[in-house]
Design a protein around this motif. Structure first.
Motif, PDB file in Angstrom:
ATOM      1  N   ASP A   1      -1.671   3.319  -5.022  1.00 35.23           N
ATOM      2  CA  ASP A   1      -0.767   2.201  -5.283  1.00 35.23           C
ATOM      3  C   ASP A   1      -0.968   1.032  -4.314  1.00 35.23           C
ATOM      4  O   ASP A   1      -0.044   0.592  -3.639  1.00 35.23           O
ATOM      5  N   ILE A   2      -2.197   0.537  -4.253  1.00 35.54           N
ATOM      6  CA  ILE A   2      -2.486  -0.665  -3.477  1.00 35.54           C
ATOM      7  C   ILE A   2      -2.287  -1.840  -4.426  1.00 35.54           C
ATOM      8  O   ILE A   2      -3.003  -1.965  -5.418  1.00 35.54           O
ATOM      9  N   VAL A   3      -1.312  -2.674  -4.125  1.00 30.57           N
ATOM     10  CA  VAL A   3      -0.942  -3.770  -5.019  1.00 30.57           C
ATOM     11  C   VAL A   3      -1.392  -5.103  -4.423  1.00 30.57           C
ATOM     12  O   VAL A   3      -1.066  -5.419  -3.277  1.00 30.57           O
ATOM     13  N   PHE A   4      -2.117  -5.859  -5.245  1.00 29.99           N
ATOM     14  CA  PHE A   4      -2.515  -7.215  -4.897  1.00 29.99           C
ATOM     15  C   PHE A   4      -1.848  -8.165  -5.879  1.00 29.99           C
ATOM     16  O   PHE A   4      -1.719  -7.853  -7.070  1.00 29.99           O
ATOM     17  N   VAL A   5      -1.445  -9.328  -5.384  1.00 29.12           N
ATOM     18  CA  VAL A   5      -0.800 -10.339  -6.211  1.00 29.12           C
ATOM     19  C   VAL A   5      -1.643 -11.606  -6.167  1.00 29.12           C
ATOM     20  O   VAL A   5      -2.053 -12.047  -5.082  1.00 29.12           O
ATOM     21  N   ALA A   6      -1.882 -12.170  -7.341  1.00 36.76           N
ATOM     22  CA  ALA A   6      -2.584 -13.455  -7.433  1.00 36.76           C
ATOM     23  C   ALA A   6      -1.633 -14.552  -6.993  1.00 36.76           C
ATOM     24  O   ALA A   6      -0.461 -14.561  -7.379  1.00 36.76           O
TER      25      ALA A   6
ATOM     26  N   ILE B   1       0.879  -1.162   0.000  1.00 34.04           N
ATOM     27  CA  ILE B   1       0.000   0.000   0.000  1.00 34.04           C
ATOM     28  C   ILE B   1       0.912   1.206   0.000  1.00 34.04           C
ATOM     29  O   ILE B   1       1.724   1.379   0.909  1.00 34.04           O
ATOM     30  N   GLY B   2       0.808   2.013  -1.039  1.00 29.84           N
ATOM     31  CA  GLY B   2       1.691   3.162  -1.202  1.00 29.84           C
ATOM     32  C   GLY B   2       1.284   4.328  -0.330  1.00 29.84           C
ATOM     33  O   GLY B   2       0.877   4.164   0.817  1.00 29.84           O
ATOM     34  N   GLU B   3       1.325   5.498  -0.905  1.00 30.83           N
ATOM     35  CA  GLU B   3       1.049   6.723  -0.157  1.00 30.83           C
ATOM     36  C   GLU B   3      -0.386   6.749   0.348  1.00 30.83           C
ATOM     37  O   GLU B   3      -1.325   6.431  -0.370  1.00 30.83           O
TER      38      GLU B   3
END
Length: 142
Positions: free
Chosen positions: A100-105, A51-53
């Motif tokens: 910039d909330i990044v999720f990965v499968a 989770i970015g800014e």
């Protein structure tokens, strides 16, 4: 950005200053963004990677209804990056922005990252179709 989810600020959500506790809104953001990503990618085998800014702009008080807007920012081979805007439903003032909330499968057995097989173009088309369905439903209720 589509605002399709809402939450009511309850007394148990407040901090010592009688406004929404930052940790609670971050919990909600992670949950709402995960649901959004699950619906976009068609799998619930996702993990939050980053989770970015996070920018807190205004307090939220008990009894206020907050709405969560989400948009896909980027699609990778195994990941999806989204932005979440939390705003006051009545005033439309921004409460919090999480970028910039990044999720990965991940594979459900090995828990290793795995390709999700979606492209940005496919997700944009999917969203347009979902919105058409919602608009048809809305029209039928009128």
């Amino acid at each position: 950005m589509q605002f399709m989810s809402r939450r009511l600020v309850m007394p148990s959500d407040l901090n010592y200053a009688d406004s929404l506790f930052g940790g609670r809104v971050l919990e909600w953001i992670d949950e709402e963004a995960a649901i959004y990503a699950i619906c976009q990618l068609g799998t619930n085998c996702l993990v939050t990677k980053h989770i970015g800014e996070i920018s807190f702009e205004a307090p939220a008080l008990v009894g206020e209804v907050l709405e969560f807007g989400l948009v896909t920012k980027k699609v990778g081979r195994t990941s999806i990056t989204v932005t979440c805007l939390v705003r006051n439903k009545a005033t439309k003032s921004t409460i919090c922005l999480a970028d910039d909330i990044v999720f990965v499968a991940v594979d459900p057995i090995t828990r290793q990252s795995t390709p999700h097989g979606k492209t940005m173009a496919e997700l944009e088309a999917q969203t347009r179709e979902e919105l058409k369905t919602l608009n048809l439903l809305h029209s039928a209720l009128e």
